[in-house]
Design a protein around this motif. Structure first.
Motif, short mmCIF file in Angstrom:
data_model
loop_
_atom_site.label_atom_id
_atom_site.label_comp_id
_atom_site.label_asym_id
_atom_site.label_seq_id
_atom_site.Cartn_x
_atom_site.Cartn_y
_atom_site.Cartn_z
N SER A 81 -4.46 -4.57 17.10
CA SER A 81 -3.66 -5.44 18.32
C SER A 81 -3.13 -6.76 17.89
O SER A 81 -2.11 -7.26 18.37
CB SER A 81 -4.21 -5.29 19.60
OG SER A 81 -5.41 -6.24 19.72
N ILE A 82 -3.95 -7.49 17.05
CA ILE A 82 -3.83 -8.70 16.74
C ILE A 82 -2.96 -8.38 15.13
O ILE A 82 -2.13 -9.43 15.13
CB ILE A 82 -5.28 -9.38 16.31
CG1 ILE A 82 -5.95 -9.60 17.58
CG2 ILE A 82 -4.99 -10.71 15.67
CD1 ILE A 82 -7.48 -9.88 17.55
N ASP A 83 -3.53 -7.58 14.39
CA ASP A 83 -2.81 -7.54 12.99
C ASP A 83 -2.57 -6.12 12.61
O ASP A 83 -3.32 -5.30 12.45
CB ASP A 83 -3.61 -8.18 11.97
CG ASP A 83 -3.11 -7.93 10.60
OD1 ASP A 83 -2.08 -7.57 10.33
OD2 ASP A 83 -3.87 -8.29 9.68
N PRO A 84 -1.25 -5.56 13.05
CA PRO A 84 -1.07 -4.22 12.93
C PRO A 84 -1.11 -3.52 11.47
O PRO A 84 -1.11 -2.34 11.70
CB PRO A 84 0.60 -4.30 13.67
CG PRO A 84 0.87 -5.34 14.33
CD PRO A 84 -0.06 -6.40 13.75
N TYR A 85 -1.01 -4.29 10.68
CA TYR A 85 -1.10 -3.92 9.45
C TYR A 85 -2.43 -4.21 8.57
O TYR A 85 -2.43 -4.46 7.33
CB TYR A 85 -0.03 -4.09 8.38
CG TYR A 85 1.39 -3.47 8.81
CD1 TYR A 85 1.58 -2.20 8.19
CD2 TYR A 85 2.18 -3.68 9.78
CE1 TYR A 85 2.76 -1.54 8.57
CE2 TYR A 85 3.43 -2.85 10.22
CZ TYR A 85 3.59 -1.90 9.55
OH TYR A 85 4.63 -0.97 9.85
N ASN A 86 -3.47 -4.44 9.27
CA ASN A 86 -4.73 -4.94 8.88
C ASN A 86 -5.20 -3.50 8.06
O ASN A 86 -5.56 -2.62 8.66
CB ASN A 86 -5.70 -5.14 9.81
CG ASN A 86 -6.91 -5.54 9.24
OD1 ASN A 86 -7.67 -5.01 8.75
ND2 ASN A 86 -6.90 -7.16 9.31
N ILE A 87 -5.51 -3.56 6.71
CA ILE A 87 -5.79 -2.73 5.88
C ILE A 87 -7.20 -2.12 5.93
O ILE A 87 -7.24 -1.00 6.41
CB ILE A 87 -5.92 -3.21 4.56
CG1 ILE A 87 -4.51 -3.76 3.83
CG2 ILE A 87 -6.26 -2.33 3.38
CD1 ILE A 87 -3.63 -2.71 4.08
N ALA A 118 0.10 3.79 3.30
CA ALA A 118 0.84 4.23 1.98
C ALA A 118 1.98 3.25 2.08
O ALA A 118 2.49 3.35 0.71
CB ALA A 118 1.14 5.81 2.25
N THR A 119 2.66 2.64 2.78
CA THR A 119 3.76 1.80 2.62
C THR A 119 3.26 0.55 2.14
O THR A 119 4.13 -0.08 1.33
CB THR A 119 4.54 1.52 4.12
OG1 THR A 119 3.54 0.58 4.63
CG2 THR A 119 5.04 2.66 4.85
N ILE A 120 2.03 0.19 2.28
CA ILE A 120 1.65 -0.98 1.52
C ILE A 120 0.99 -0.68 0.17
O ILE A 120 1.04 -1.46 -0.48
CB ILE A 120 0.37 -1.63 2.44
CG1 ILE A 120 1.05 -1.83 3.78
CG2 ILE A 120 0.14 -3.01 1.71
CD1 ILE A 120 0.06 -2.18 4.81
N LEU A 121 0.26 0.47 0.11
CA LEU A 121 -0.37 0.73 -1.03
C LEU A 121 -0.03 1.94 -1.71
O LEU A 121 -0.98 3.24 -1.42
CB LEU A 121 -2.05 0.75 -0.92
CG LEU A 121 -2.68 -0.59 -0.36
CD1 LEU A 121 -3.85 -0.47 0.29
CD2 LEU A 121 -2.44 -1.60 -1.68
N PRO A 122 1.04 2.42 -2.08
CA PRO A 122 1.40 3.99 -2.25
C PRO A 122 0.77 4.42 -3.56
O PRO A 122 0.62 5.68 -3.77
CB PRO A 122 3.02 3.57 -2.88
CG PRO A 122 3.27 2.40 -3.23
CD PRO A 122 2.12 1.55 -2.34
N ASP A 123 0.05 3.53 -4.61
CA ASP A 123 -0.69 4.09 -5.62
C ASP A 123 -2.03 4.02 -5.62
O ASP A 123 -2.82 4.11 -6.50
CB ASP A 123 -0.33 3.01 -6.92
CG ASP A 123 -0.47 1.69 -6.71
OD1 ASP A 123 -0.41 1.39 -5.51
OD2 ASP A 123 -0.49 1.07 -7.56
N ASP A 124 -2.45 4.12 -4.15
CA ASP A 124 -4.00 4.45 -3.67
C ASP A 124 -4.05 5.86 -3.91
O ASP A 124 -3.56 6.29 -2.66
CB ASP A 124 -4.22 3.60 -2.42
CG ASP A 124 -5.56 3.66 -2.45
OD1 ASP A 124 -6.21 4.77 -2.11
OD2 ASP A 124 -6.41 2.69 -2.33
N SER A 125 -4.81 6.44 -4.50
CA SER A 125 -4.87 7.98 -4.31
C SER A 125 -5.79 8.42 -3.37
O SER A 125 -5.46 9.55 -2.69
CB SER A 125 -5.52 8.29 -5.71
OG SER A 125 -7.01 8.19 -5.85
N THR A 126 -6.55 7.62 -2.97
CA THR A 126 -7.68 8.00 -1.74
C THR A 126 -6.88 8.00 -0.37
O THR A 126 -6.75 9.02 0.27
CB THR A 126 -8.62 6.94 -1.34
OG1 THR A 126 -9.23 6.80 -2.74
CG2 THR A 126 -9.72 7.49 -0.49
#
Length: 499
Positions: free
Chosen positions: A102-108, A135-143
């Motif tokens: 709610s504070i940081d909507p894209y908090n990994i 996936a929009t932030i880290l598309p090359d993360d296989s997990t």
């Protein structure tokens, strides 16, 4: 590495404070109190130490205490959800992840933990929503991609799952390689990736990952060769390759080449794009604790890294300018403030250095090491009253720290408050009665207070312990004041013969 339980989320534990740019009001400088906003905050450091000692209940108690006064603290919520996972309080994990988002909507960190919670409770649409964001932030993360595939298959969306699976397979080994915690595992993956390059010659994520491992293993030249191939063949990986090549050049102490690569990143105007991402152990000195934190590098980190290289090449003005650029992106970016303070110190701009340490103290709620550096900088500026105030506060918490007491005694003397200076030197001499400096400085304080017999006594002891010419000169001054010109001249003659 477990993949089908919520515990997998612990590999994504702490989002780097470098990726947070929340704006809060600055704490009052006289109180050193306010919102816990950064991972470098003294309270957060204590909580992390408890985690690294495997005292999760203790960390849990401390973090909840922090949240009573700082309810929106991303660092505290982040570490709390980490401990909640291991305490298996999944309701709390969900609650705190929701609060973070709610504070940081894209908090990994929060997106990872919440997506695993949703996957394991079969709330697939919600899981997929979080995973798609990741996936929009880290598309090359296989997990992340693999878990998207799992969610889609369970939802019967096999065609879409098959398409994403290709991305997951392409990045799988590289993600695993970056997660390697020891040199043994890194060497294993270097060998493995070398074989895979033969079968996937156009997958330039593989030489990129091998370069990452080679840098960790100290084989920078081989890493640079890999990165040159990546840069020549895959434009989409340019920023990552330039960042890594800069790291390799830095380790080779080829600072000018590293600066060129980082400048290419800056000149590409990446904006808010991710430059590079990696994993680092949560507890670097306790690798048995196999929990990892994701580290994200953006433009501000490029500025910071280039500033550090400018420090190495003694280009202090440029170092300060790059730190300022980083702070324009994130005003509470503590590493940039630290580095800029170092640049200001080298430029002998002590007032600006003091301003930066004052900001660090405000942001971290008065972390001891920053307070000490601020006090020492005030001493360089002859602002001894302010230095005494800070040092007195630190001594209340660290009554046996001789460095703090000695620093305060020095400021008392500069303020001609000789009685308090003498009290501090009394304390220091009880700690170490063989320290010639303490005897000399107490003697000088007695000299300032016109107590010449005691000055002579202390300076004589200092000379016996090897204090040398400075103590002889001061004792000569005391003898002169006592009317013992003969002894004063004898000391002056001895001082001229000594270093």
């Amino acid at each position: 590495m477990r993949k089908n339980t919520l515990h997998t989320a612990t590999f994504y534990s702490l989002v780097s404070s470098y990726s947070i740019a929340l704006l809060f009001s600055i704490a009052q400088t006289d109180a050193w109190a306010g919102e816990v906003r950064v991972y470098e905050d003294a309270a957060m450091i204590e909580a992390k130490e408890l985690v690294c000692k495997n005292d999760l209940p203790g960390a849990h108690i401390l973090l909840n205490k922090i949240l009573l006064t700082s309810p929106n603290s991303i660092p505290a919520l982040d570490l709390l959800t980490f401990s909640d996972v291991y305490l298996e309080d999944y309701a709390a994990v969900l609650k705190n992840c929701n609060k973070m988002l709610s504070i940081d909507p894209y908090n990994i960190s929060a997106l990872n933990r919440r997506s695993y919670y949703f996957l394991n409770t079969n709330k697939l649409p919600q899981a997929l929503q979080d995973l798609n964001k990741l996936a929009t932030i880290l598309p090359d993360d296989s997990t992340i991609q693999t878990n998207r595939v799992k969610a889609l298959r369970k939802l019967g969306k096999n065609k879409e799952a098959d398409a994403i699976l290709k991305t997951a397979e392409k990045a799988f080994w590289t993600t695993q390689a970056i997660l390697s915690p020891t040199d043994t595992r890194r060497k294993f993956f270097v060998t493995d990736l070398t074989e895979r390059i033969k079968t996937e010659p156009k997958n330039f994520l593989i030489p990129l990952a091998r370069a990452h491992l080679l840098i960790k293993l100290g084989s920078e030249d081989k890493a640079i060769n890999d990165l040159n191939k990546v840069l020549a063949n895959d434009k989409s990986l340019e920023l990552k390759a330039l960042w890594l090549r800069g790291q390799a050049y830095k380790k080779r102490r080829q600072f000018d080449k590293a600066i060129v690569d980082l400048t290419k990143i800056v000149d590409s105007k990446p904006g808010t794009r991710l430059i590079y991402w990696s994993f680092e152990p949560l507890c670097p000195h306790n690798l048995k604790n196999t929990n990892w934190e994701r580290v994200l590098y953006r433009l501000k980190d490029v500025y910071l890294e280039r500033a550090r290289l400018y420090l190495e090449t003694h280009n202090f003005e440029k170092a300060a300018a790059d730190c300022t650029a980083a702070l324009n992106a994130d005003s509470i970016f503590i590493p940039a403030l630290e580095t800029r303070a170092m640049a200001y110190d080298s430029l002998n701009q002590q007032t600006k250095k003091a301003d930066d340490y004052k900001k660090m103290c405000q942001i971290t709620n008065g972390r001891d090491d920053y307070l000490y550096e601020l006090a020492r900088t005030y001493q360089q500026l002859a602002r001894h009253k302010e230095a005494v105030e800070i040092l007195s506060q630190l001594i209340k918490q660290n009554s046996n720290d001789d460095n703090l007491i000695e620093a305060r005694a020095s400021s008392f003397s500069a303020l001609k408050n000789y009685s308090d200076a003498i009290k501090d030197y009394d304390t220091l001499l009880k700690m170490d009665p063989r320290d010639s400096t303490f005897w000399k400085m107490r003697g000088i304080a007695f000299l300032g207070s016109k107590n010449h017999p005691n000055a002579v006594r202390d300076l004589t002891k200092a000379i016996e312990l090897g204090a040398g010419a400075p103590a002889l000169l001061k004792r000569a001054e005391a003898y002169q004041a006592m009317g013992r010109k003969d002894l004063a001249e004898k000391d002056l003659a001895s001082a001229r013969k000594r270093p």
